[in-house]
Design an enzyme around this catalytic site. Structure first.
Site, mmCIF file in Angstrom:
data_model
loop_
_atom_site.group_PDB
_atom_site.id
_atom_site.type_symbol
_atom_site.label_atom_id
_atom_site.label_comp_id
_atom_site.label_asym_id
_atom_site.label_seq_id
_atom_site.Cartn_x
_atom_site.Cartn_y
_atom_site.Cartn_z
ATOM 1 N N ASN A 118 0.741 -1.016 -0.105
ATOM 2 C CA ASN A 118 -0.112 0.111 0.029
ATOM 3 C C ASN A 118 0.881 1.278 0.061
ATOM 4 O O ASN A 118 1.535 1.595 1.077
ATOM 5 C CB ASN A 118 -0.969 -0.082 1.417
ATOM 6 C CG ASN A 118 -1.868 1.214 1.464
ATOM 7 O OD1 ASN A 118 -1.697 2.078 0.428
ATOM 8 N ND2 ASN A 118 -2.300 1.283 2.762
ATOM 9 N N TRP A 119 1.182 1.857 -1.135
ATOM 10 C CA TRP A 119 2.010 2.887 -1.334
ATOM 11 C C TRP A 119 1.453 4.252 -0.773
ATOM 12 O O TRP A 119 2.089 5.087 -0.887
ATOM 13 C CB TRP A 119 2.533 3.099 -2.879
ATOM 14 C CG TRP A 119 3.284 2.032 -3.089
ATOM 15 C CD1 TRP A 119 4.083 1.230 -2.566
ATOM 16 C CD2 TRP A 119 3.491 1.840 -4.685
ATOM 17 N NE1 TRP A 119 4.708 0.446 -3.165
ATOM 18 C CE2 TRP A 119 4.508 0.734 -4.552
ATOM 19 C CE3 TRP A 119 3.369 2.372 -5.863
ATOM 20 C CZ2 TRP A 119 5.236 0.082 -5.719
ATOM 21 C CZ3 TRP A 119 3.756 1.815 -6.859
ATOM 22 C CH2 TRP A 119 4.732 0.779 -7.032
ATOM 23 N N LYS A 120 0.040 4.139 -0.489
ATOM 24 C CA LYS A 120 -0.545 5.559 0.049
ATOM 25 C C LYS A 120 0.037 6.496 -0.978
ATOM 26 O O LYS A 120 -0.119 6.396 -2.147
ATOM 27 C CB LYS A 120 0.096 5.789 1.407
ATOM 28 C CG LYS A 120 -0.215 4.579 2.190
ATOM 29 C CD LYS A 120 0.169 4.757 4.019
ATOM 30 C CE LYS A 120 -0.065 3.476 4.796
ATOM 31 N NZ LYS A 120 -0.133 3.776 5.930
ATOM 32 N N HIS B 157 -9.586 1.948 5.056
ATOM 33 C CA HIS B 157 -8.164 1.880 5.686
ATOM 34 C C HIS B 157 -8.391 2.976 6.612
ATOM 35 O O HIS B 157 -9.289 3.996 6.509
ATOM 36 C CB HIS B 157 -7.266 2.418 4.661
ATOM 37 C CG HIS B 157 -5.970 2.462 5.101
ATOM 38 N ND1 HIS B 157 -5.465 3.479 6.086
ATOM 39 C CD2 HIS B 157 -4.985 1.327 5.043
ATOM 40 C CE1 HIS B 157 -4.179 3.054 6.317
ATOM 41 N NE2 HIS B 157 -3.995 1.896 5.655
ATOM 42 N N GLU C 254 -6.629 5.308 7.624
ATOM 43 C CA GLU C 254 -6.390 6.519 7.172
ATOM 44 C C GLU C 254 -7.682 7.290 6.530
ATOM 45 O O GLU C 254 -7.930 8.630 6.682
ATOM 46 C CB GLU C 254 -5.279 6.591 6.468
ATOM 47 C CG GLU C 254 -4.022 6.509 7.260
ATOM 48 C CD GLU C 254 -2.939 5.822 6.612
ATOM 49 O OE1 GLU C 254 -2.804 5.635 5.340
ATOM 50 O OE2 GLU C 254 -2.060 5.424 7.110
ATOM 51 N N GLU D 199 -5.755 -4.395 10.803
ATOM 52 C CA GLU D 199 -4.517 -3.179 10.771
ATOM 53 C C GLU D 199 -5.021 -2.478 12.372
ATOM 54 O O GLU D 199 -5.745 -1.484 12.199
ATOM 55 C CB GLU D 199 -4.947 -2.199 9.728
ATOM 56 C CG GLU D 199 -4.461 -3.058 8.307
ATOM 57 C CD GLU D 199 -3.864 -2.085 7.424
ATOM 58 O OE1 GLU D 199 -2.753 -2.457 6.941
ATOM 59 O OE2 GLU D 199 -4.324 -0.807 7.175
ATOM 60 N N GLY E 242 2.360 2.769 10.592
ATOM 61 C CA GLY E 242 3.317 3.810 10.514
ATOM 62 C C GLY E 242 4.208 4.356 11.807
ATOM 63 O O GLY E 242 4.391 5.263 12.006
ATOM 64 N N SER F 287 3.100 -1.518 10.445
ATOM 65 C CA SER F 287 4.603 -1.462 10.585
ATOM 66 C C SER F 287 5.094 -3.175 10.119
ATOM 67 O O SER F 287 6.165 -3.146 11.044
ATOM 68 C CB SER F 287 4.908 -1.101 12.253
ATOM 69 O OG SER F 287 4.460 0.163 12.226
ATOM 70 N N GLY G 222 2.697 -0.946 4.235
ATOM 71 C CA GLY G 222 2.818 0.507 3.961
ATOM 72 C C GLY G 222 4.151 0.850 3.846
ATOM 73 O O GLY G 222 4.921 0.699 2.776
ATOM 74 N N GLY G 223 4.793 1.653 4.834
ATOM 75 C CA GLY G 223 6.087 2.107 4.605
ATOM 76 C C GLY G 223 7.264 1.219 4.054
ATOM 77 O O GLY G 223 7.988 1.626 3.288
HETATM 78 P P1 PGA Z 1 2.593 0.839 7.696
HETATM 79 O O1 PGA Z 1 1.187 1.050 7.013
HETATM 80 O O2 PGA Z 1 3.094 -0.645 7.224
HETATM 81 O O3 PGA Z 1 3.389 1.997 7.167
HETATM 82 O O4 PGA Z 1 2.669 0.422 9.070
HETATM 83 C C1 PGA Z 1 0.263 -0.235 6.945
HETATM 84 C C2 PGA Z 1 -0.957 0.148 6.359
HETATM 85 O O5 PGA Z 1 -1.571 1.364 6.525
HETATM 86 O O6 PGA Z 1 -1.504 -0.308 5.428
#
Ligand code: PGA
Length: 254
Positions: free
Chosen positions: A9-11, A95, A97, A167, A173, A213, A234-235
């Site tokens: 997930n590159w956001k 998600h 966010e 999640e 993050g 994470s 994500g990251g």
């Molecule tokens: P993260 O994000 O791996 O940076 O914690 C995961 C996500 O939000 O899907």
């Protein structure tokens, strides 16, 4: 048994060129099927270009969000048929966010899930508790509410096309991953809940991803949990080398 699914997930990261460069590398790395479903979720702007590179390969494309109407006067929104045409097979929905920054509610997420299925997209339905909810002992109550409302009017047959991502919001993050025990327990709860709402076969076949994470060092221990079937990253998915290590998590353990 279905194969593990690892999704990037590159956001709101990567230009079209950066996205294309990344997937060119990924396609080269995974020319042969590797026993994983590999999914990349670029920003909207890069979906079409990325899907031109991945067509006919083992890499699948996901969107990060969509609106539930097919078309209309909804400035700034993108619909399920538009995403399907651009080459998406999956779409991340609900998600945290989106819930936190854009005020998405369970009912709206349900509308999106139903619209995605109608147009042949597989929803990656995200659920998870905040730190405050966990500390108040409300984790399972929150997951139960998100599942019941998010999956309202969904049939057992629809469930074959849905992936759930657990999640925990406090782990996204933050560098603070859930322990294997915490994640395993939540995944087990989700599967049991799905068995109750649908049936045991549907629950057994359901892919439940862990997200929060995830990195090359912790993916192995997370995947060792019986109810964890993959990861939403994500990251650590922004760097090709790091994402490849996560996909090949068994080799990290050697
Ligand atoms: P993260 O994000 O791996 O940076 O914690 C995961 C996500 O939000 O899907």
């Amino acid at each position: 048994m279905t194969k593990p699914l690892i999704a990037a997930n590159w956001k709101m990261h990567k230009t079209v060129q950066e996205s294309v460069d990344f997937v060119c590398g990924l396609v080269t790395e995974f020319r042969e099927p590797c026993g994983r479903e590999i999914v990349v979720a670029p920003p909207f702007t890069a979906i079409h270009a990325v899907s031109a590179v991945t067509r006919g390969t083992t890499i699948r494309i996901s969107a990060q969000n969509m609106y539930w109407e097919k078309e209309g006067a909804y400035t700034g929104e993108v619909s399920a048929p538009m995403l399907a045409e651009a080459g998406c097979e999956y779409v991340i929905l609900g998600h945290s966010e989106r819930r936190r920054c854009f005020g998405e509610k369970d009912g709206e997420i349900n509308n999106k899930i139903r619209a995605a299925l109608e147009f042949g997209l597989k929803p990656v339905f995200c659920i998870g508790e905040t730190l405050e909810e966990r500390e108040a002992g409300r984790t399972f109550a929150v997951l139960e509410r998100q599942i019941r409302e998010g999956l309202n009017q969904i049939t057992g047959r629809d469930m074959k096309g849905i992936v759930i991502a657990y999640e925990p919001v406090w782990a996204i993050g933050t560098g603070r991953t859930a322990s294997s025990g915490q994640a395993g327990e939540a995944h087990h709860f989700i599967r049991t809940e799905i068995a109750g709402l649908f049936d045991v076969d549907t629950a057994r076949d359901l892919i439940i991803l862990y997200g929060g994470s995830v990195n090359p060092s912790n993916i192995g221990r997370l995947m060792a949990e019986p109810d964890i079937n993959g990861a939403l990253v994500g990251g650590a998915s922004l760097d090709l080398g790091s994402f490849v290590k996560i996909v090949r998590y068994e080799e990290n353990l050697k």
